[in-house]
Design an enzyme around this catalytic site. Structure first.
Site, PDB file in Angstrom:
ATOM      1  CG  ASP A 382      33.939   2.614  16.929  1.00  0.00           C
ATOM      2  OD1 ASP A 382      33.463   3.745  17.076  1.00  0.00           O
ATOM      3  OD2 ASP A 382      35.156   2.384  16.830  1.00  0.00           O
ATOM      4  CB  THR A 384      37.369   4.935  13.757  1.00  0.00           C
ATOM      5  OG1 THR A 384      36.801   6.221  13.549  1.00  0.00           O
ATOM      6  CG2 THR A 384      38.816   4.920  13.298  1.00  0.00           C
ATOM      7  CG  ASP A 581      38.605  -0.980  16.156  1.00  0.00           C
ATOM      8  OD1 ASP A 581      37.934  -0.103  16.739  1.00  0.00           O
ATOM      9  OD2 ASP A 581      39.446  -0.729  15.279  1.00  0.00           O
TER      10      ASP A 581
END
Length: 694
Positions: A382, A384, A581
């Site tokens: 990912d 961000t 996350d």
């Protein structure tokens, strides 16, 4: 070896016969009760074993005053406590293995010692029932010294093994020992008191003085300091902490004083969760271990068959005294072939590896993740919070004629003080960092999705996107080229209008983590293909990918699209790891071959992943891969040694070298070799604790 066996008190495993380990090692490192018991049995009976051995080896020299019959009875009396008391736990485990139809090392030891001792007792009590072929030097041969020495050597091997095994819990004990014993609580009246850590509650205000450990997870209310988090994250550089920053319990405060508010205590703290994850991983089984267990089961049955065949072959066809040779060689086969080294080969490696991983900020959920991580060839990340900090940060202010950068930032920050948008937070934080004088806005108005407007110091101020500028009739054309360039670099751009005219623009971006470029380079060097899948816009995603040299980019991706991407790559035959996350990453984390969660992310993501990086640093993936390679290599070394040892030891014990070299293996030497094989396997596993991970 068999973590599925669990009970609420100490005991032995009904499958392998080994003592059960506590699920969580004690912080004080208290002595293992089995170690204490075996130590007592070993040291109390060792003198009796040595006397029995001396009588057997040298007793014939004293025949003038000690007859052969008397010597035999003396050996029986002296060796009986060794075999029947010191060796009693071994016989119990042997009987347990037979009752449970689970042959293991104790089956072989119990039968071997019982055969040697039982045969010798009968030969002493009723020697006349034996044929002449059993006699040598005027008496039926007895092997009390072999039975006693086997017990003592097995006890010694167990002591060495138990002491070595206790070191595998050192990582957990070290983690438990990180937490301070007390905390300093601030009362409402301003006074302070020292309280036990167990008495800290969520919401308590705590003072952390210079050089002290942070007691629990919390948020900084006052003060400024640098905190050393290396004991949990493996990162040596202290982290700056000021009001609003989060702190982790057990990390070490630097030279400043902090006042924090407790947010997570007890089992909810990061440290407690790390300890639980490490303990859980140490109790799990590697796929390689299942193979070893199956081999050990059939191996024991094969050894029992070989021992019977050895007994009959020597008794019927061996040289005189043939049956004496038969007993000795059959016992040697049983003792040397104990598969304890085989059973310990993988669990010891897993226990040491998980502890070492925790020291460098990598948490494996189970042994399977450790074994399989080295096979990963594709990593989906990912953006961000994984590649980037996950927090927008001010990048640049571009003024138009009549304004300077400070003016643009001050006016925008003054207005944005009333906004709750993360981009506004970044602008206000930058203005405060520069100590710009901010004014209180009036008539503040928010237009969802396009910007905000209001009065600052008697002037009409608006900040937002192109749509807001069009609505206000402000021409943003002079700065459009610069705005497009900043967007291509991954920034979000907002225009500032003052009194109906364009005053400038502000760019805010989610900065790439300082560690990310090195991490990507390291992973590329390891042969991994890096794929970015992010919900951000394609232009922003491509900008970040260009900076980092990422192989494949997917922007504006929804959670279900990430899952589909994982499935597509797996269908192509790739071994896929997914690193993320957020809650939106959880389905993909669960669907990947290996899910890697950032420890700075959400609990949902961490619970869906097999690996957690405490610091949220992608370099941890390279560390995990290094440890996976080292652990699997170590397990293979242990298994190879165990198989090779038995492949050579059993034929020698059976007497295959006797016709050519006249060489036979004493049961006592077999017992020594068996004990040392287990210790060598544990010692090799402990080497993993010194594995270098950069």
């Amino acid at each position: 070896m068999h973590p599925q066996i669990r009970q609420d008190h100490p005991g032995t495993c009904p499958i392998c016969g080994m003592a059960l380990e506590p699920e969580m090692p004690g912080i004080e490192g208290e002595e293992n009760p089995e170690l204490v018991d075996f130590s007592r049995r070993f040291w109390w009976t060792l003198p009796l074993t040595l006397i029995t051995l001396a009588l057997a080896m040298l007793g014939h020299r004293f025949h003038a005053w000690l007859s052969t019959e008397a010597r035999t009875w003396l050996e029986l009396i002296i060796s009986a406590p060794v075999v029947l008391w010191a060796g009693w736990p071994f016989f119990e485990r042997c009987m347990q293995s037979i009752r449970n139809r689970s042959p293991n090392m104790w089956t072989l030891i119990g039968i071997g010692v019982a055969a040697a001792f039982g045969y010798s007792v009968v030969a002493t009590v009723a020697p006349d029932i034996f044929p002449v072929s059993f006699r040598e030097h005027g008496r039926v041969g007895v092997y009390f010294e072999a039975a006693a020495v086997i017990i003592s050597l097995t006890l010694l091997g167990q002591l060495l093994e138990l002491r070595a095994r206790s070191k595998t819990g050192a990582a957990i004990r070290a983690l438990l020992g990180l937490a301070p014993k007390t905390a300093r609580r601030l009362r409402d009246d301003g006074t302070e008191e020292d309280i036990a850590l167990s008495h800290v509650h969520v919401g308590d205000r705590l003072r952390v003085r210079p050089g002290e450990k942070v007691p629990v997870d919390g948020k900084v209310l006052e003060g400024h300091s640098n905190v050393d988090e290396s004991m949990l994250t493996g990162e040596p550089i202290p982290v700056e902490k000021a009001a609003g920053a989060t702190v982790i319990g057990a990390t070490l405060n630097g030279t400043g004083s902090l006042v924090i508010r407790a947010e997570k205590v007890g089992s909810e703290t990061v440290l407690a969760q790390i300890v639980q994850l490490v303990a859980q991983a140490q109790r799990s089984r590697a796929p390689m271990q299942r193979m070893a267990d199956k081999v050990a089961f059939w191996f024991v049955l094969a050894v029992l068959t070989i021992a019977v065949a050895t007994f009959l072959a020597w008794g019927l066809f061996g040289p005189e005294p043939s049956w004496t040779y038969a007993v000795l060689n059959a016992v040697s086969v049983l003792i040397i072939a104990c598969p304890c080294a085989l059973g310990l080969a993988t669990p010891m490696s897993i226990m040491v590896a998980t502890g070492r991983a925790a020291q460098v900020g990598v948490l494996f959920r189970d042994a399977e993740a450790i074994e399989n991580f080295r096979r990963i060839d594709t990593l989906i990340v990912d953006k961000t919070g994984t590649l980037t900090e996950g927090k927008p940060a001010f990048r640049q202010a571009v003024p138009t004629a009549g304004y300077n950068e400070q003016d643009v930032l001050r006016l925008a920050a003054s207005l944005d003080q009333n906004s709750e948008h993360p981009l506004a937070d970044a602008i206000v934080a930058e203005a405060r960092r520069r100590k710009l004088p901010l004014e209180t806005p009036e008539r503040f108005e928010s237009s969802t999705g396009i910007g905000v407007r209001g009065m600052v110091g008697g002037r009409k101020v608006a900040i937002g996107n192109t749509e807001l500028m069009l609505e206000l009739g402000v021409d943003a054309t002079p700065l459009r080229g610069q705005a497009d360039g900043l967007r291509r670099d991954g920034a979000s751009v907002m225009f500032l209008a003052v009194d109906g005219g364009l005053a400038g623009l502000l760019a805010v971006a989610d900065p790439i983590k300082a560690s990310t470029p090195d991490a990507i380079a390291t992973l590329h060097a390891a042969g991994l293909r890096i794929v970015m899948a992010t919900g951000d816009g394609v232009v922003t995603a491509q900008a970040v990918a260009r900076q980092l040299g990422i192989d494949e980019v997917h922007g504006e991706v929804r959670p279900q699209d990430k899952v589909a991407l994982v499935q597509r790559l797996k269908a192509e035959g790739r071994k896929v790891a997914m690193a993320g996350d957020g809650i939106n990453d959880a389905p993909a984390l669960a669907g990947a071959d290996i899910g890697v969660a950032m420890g700075t992310g959400t609990d949902v993501a961490m619970s869906s992943a097999q690996v957690t990086l405490v610091k949220g640093d992608l370099r941890g993936i390279a560390r995990a891969r290094t440890l996976s390679d080292a652990t699997v290599a170590n397990m293979k070394q242990n298994l190879m040694f165990a198989f090779l040892y038995n492949a050579l030891g059993v034929p020698i014990a059976a007497g295959v070298l006797y016709p050519v070299f006249g060489l036979l293996l004493s049961p006592m030497i077999a017992a020594l070799a068996m004990s040392l094989s287990s210790v060598s396997v544990v010692a090799n596993a402990l080497r993993l604790g010194r594995t270098r991970v950069e």
